[in-house]
Design an enzyme around this catalytic site. Sequence first.
Site, PDB file in Angstrom:
ATOM      1  N   THR A   1       1.595   6.942   0.174  1.00 12.85           N
ATOM      2  CA  THR A   1       0.690   5.815  -0.060  1.00 12.85           C
ATOM      3  C   THR A   1       0.533   5.534  -1.548  1.00 12.85           C
ATOM      4  O   THR A   1       0.715   6.432  -2.374  1.00 12.85           O
ATOM      5  CB  THR A   1      -0.700   6.150   0.538  1.00 12.85           C
ATOM      6  OG1 THR A   1      -1.526   5.000   0.488  1.00 12.85           O
ATOM      7  CG2 THR A   1      -1.385   7.276  -0.195  1.00 12.85           C
TER       8      THR A   1
ATOM      9  N   THR B   1      -5.009   7.718   8.191  1.00 17.10           N
ATOM     10  CA  THR B   1      -4.948   6.536   7.347  1.00 17.10           C
ATOM     11  C   THR B   1      -6.366   6.000   7.197  1.00 17.10           C
ATOM     12  O   THR B   1      -7.262   6.373   7.941  1.00 17.10           O
ATOM     13  CB  THR B   1      -4.007   5.482   7.961  1.00 17.10           C
ATOM     14  OG1 THR B   1      -3.952   4.351   7.093  1.00 17.10           O
ATOM     15  CG2 THR B   1      -4.476   5.017   9.322  1.00 17.10           C
ATOM     16  N   GLY B   2      -6.540   5.128   6.219  1.00 15.15           N
ATOM     17  CA  GLY B   2      -7.870   4.559   5.999  1.00 15.15           C
ATOM     18  C   GLY B   2      -8.532   5.176   4.785  1.00 15.15           C
ATOM     19  O   GLY B   2      -7.856   5.670   3.889  1.00 15.15           O
TER      20      GLY B   2
ATOM     21  N   THR C   1      -1.370   3.013   4.334  1.00 12.66           N
ATOM     22  CA  THR C   1      -0.610   4.265   4.235  1.00 12.66           C
ATOM     23  C   THR C   1       0.329   4.422   5.427  1.00 12.66           C
ATOM     24  O   THR C   1      -0.062   4.116   6.551  1.00 12.66           O
ATOM     25  CB  THR C   1      -1.605   5.445   4.277  1.00 12.66           C
ATOM     26  OG1 THR C   1      -2.393   5.372   3.107  1.00 12.66           O
ATOM     27  CG2 THR C   1      -0.926   6.780   4.372  1.00 12.66           C
TER      28      THR C   1
ATOM     29  N   ARG D   1      -7.998   8.751  -9.270  1.00  7.26           N
ATOM     30  CA  ARG D   1      -8.469   9.027  -7.906  1.00  7.26           C
ATOM     31  C   ARG D   1      -7.308   9.497  -7.026  1.00  7.26           C
ATOM     32  O   ARG D   1      -6.225   8.913  -7.023  1.00  7.26           O
ATOM     33  CB  ARG D   1      -9.093   7.760  -7.320  1.00  7.26           C
ATOM     34  CG  ARG D   1      -9.643   7.924  -5.890  1.00  7.26           C
ATOM     35  CD  ARG D   1      -8.658   7.473  -4.851  1.00  7.26           C
ATOM     36  NE  ARG D   1      -9.241   7.433  -3.507  1.00  7.26           N
ATOM     37  CZ  ARG D   1      -8.525   7.257  -2.398  1.00  7.26           C
ATOM     38  NH1 ARG D   1      -7.220   7.108  -2.468  1.00  7.26           N
ATOM     39  NH2 ARG D   1      -9.105   7.236  -1.216  1.00  7.26           N
ATOM     40  N   VAL D   2      -7.523  10.560  -6.296  1.00  7.96           N
ATOM     41  CA  VAL D   2      -6.537  11.070  -5.335  1.00  7.96           C
ATOM     42  C   VAL D   2      -7.180  10.984  -3.957  1.00  7.96           C
ATOM     43  O   VAL D   2      -8.347  11.333  -3.790  1.00  7.96           O
ATOM     44  CB  VAL D   2      -6.152  12.524  -5.682  1.00  7.96           C
ATOM     45  CG1 VAL D   2      -5.334  13.161  -4.569  1.00  7.96           C
ATOM     46  CG2 VAL D   2      -5.389  12.566  -7.005  1.00  7.96           C
ATOM     47  N   GLY D   3      -6.430  10.523  -2.981  1.00  7.84           N
ATOM     48  CA  GLY D   3      -6.979  10.370  -1.633  1.00  7.84           C
ATOM     49  C   GLY D   3      -6.659  11.558  -0.750  1.00  7.84           C
ATOM     50  O   GLY D   3      -6.360  12.665  -1.211  1.00  7.84           O
TER      51      GLY D   3
ATOM     52  N   SER E   1       0.804  -1.221   0.000  1.00  6.67           N
ATOM     53  CA  SER E   1       0.000   0.000   0.000  1.00  6.67           C
ATOM     54  C   SER E   1       0.839   1.274   0.000  1.00  6.67           C
ATOM     55  O   SER E   1       0.288   2.372   0.155  1.00  6.67           O
ATOM     56  CB  SER E   1      -0.944   0.002   1.204  1.00  6.67           C
ATOM     57  OG  SER E   1      -0.221  -0.301   2.362  1.00  6.67           O
TER      58      SER E   1
HETATM   59  C1  SD4 Z   1      -6.175   6.895   0.735  1.00  5.95           C
HETATM   60  N1  SD4 Z   1      -5.761   7.119   3.088  1.00  5.95           N
HETATM   61  O1  SD4 Z   1      -5.685   6.965  -0.390  1.00  5.95           O
HETATM   62  C2  SD4 Z   1      -5.236   6.603   1.863  1.00  5.95           C
HETATM   63  C3  SD4 Z   1      -4.889   5.174   1.799  1.00  5.95           C
HETATM   64  C4  SD4 Z   1      -5.249   4.354   2.876  1.00  5.95           C
HETATM   65  O2  SD4 Z   1      -6.647   2.543   3.364  1.00  5.95           O
HETATM   66  O3  SD4 Z   1      -4.917   4.693   3.989  1.00  5.95           O
HETATM   67  N2  SD4 Z   1      -5.969   3.277   2.525  1.00  5.95           N
HETATM   68  O4  SD4 Z   1      -7.371   6.985   0.971  1.00  5.95           O
END
Ligand code: SD4
Length: 331
Positions: free
Chosen positions: A211, A244-245, A193, A221-223, A86
Amino acid sequence: MFNRRKFIEKAAAVGALGLMPTVLKSQKLSALVSPKKGDLPVIISTWNHGIPANAKALEILHSGGSVVDAVEQGVWIPEADPDNHSVGLGGTPDRDGHVTLDASIMGPDGNAGSVCFLENIVHPISVARKVMEDTPHVILSGEGALQFALQNGFQEENLLTPEREKAWKKWAEESNYNPEINWENKPNEFHDTIGLLAVDSKGDIAGACTTSGLGYKMRGRVGDSPIIGAGLFVDNEIGAATATGMGELVLKTLGSFLVVELMRNGRTPQQACEEAVLRIVKKVPENKIRQVGFIAVNKNGEVGGYSLQPGFNYAISQNGKNKMVDCRSFY
Ligand code: SD4
């Protein structure tokens, strides 16, 4: 024991007063943020991969590197690890089979840099640092970010490992996009992440977040991770936070900025993380089926962490000890 109903009632009461907790009425802010000797430096970072990342960051601080060097080089470890699915090399691709990276960095001077939708570069955090230090901008994206990286001596490399390619092809047979809670932390998927925060022995604060984002996301897609204030925020007078998440939930609440502002208003890092999670619970309906975790540190070296769902953990290095902490969660 943690009582969720009481916590909600307490948070609602605080909410009714606006963001100003009663503690501030009797305490001066300087009293809340002056470093205590002995607890610094401190480094915290998300998930199990935080242990080797923290160790590297600490080594950089001990060898005289700056706090920005420490956070950058700390997260190099998971970025370069092909078994980490990840972050960086070996990250899980988007649904079209491309590994696309998001990263951000902030230093004690309030400067910030980030890259998003960047491909083929093992260390996006270092490109983000270049954006921060060598351009008048904060965010570079996609092809422009890649062009900037190549102009600055970074080499292109295929980040899609054969193992991830195989997993993606298997996924593509059904193309069922439904991110599971903590899926990155399953033994075969490996973590999530990395957000890493450091306070050096002088009390200067920096943070880095990097990440490959959600596995099998839509192309482009951008997080939250490269968005300053969402995935990462540092204020050298107060502290820092990272997330994170499921980034969409963090973006809709500008979570890391919220955590730092709550600390500015008198919350401990733990209270601030809890309240930011509660904000998601109140405002974002998908909160029941998604994961988000926050970690935070203040200028004193106090730390905190909280998540929506069980299963989130973070690494803390302080006073000569490196340990994992299983985070408490709302659900
Ligand atoms: C995102 N927060 O791109 C990051 C990645 C992550 O579970 O933490 N994924 O949404």
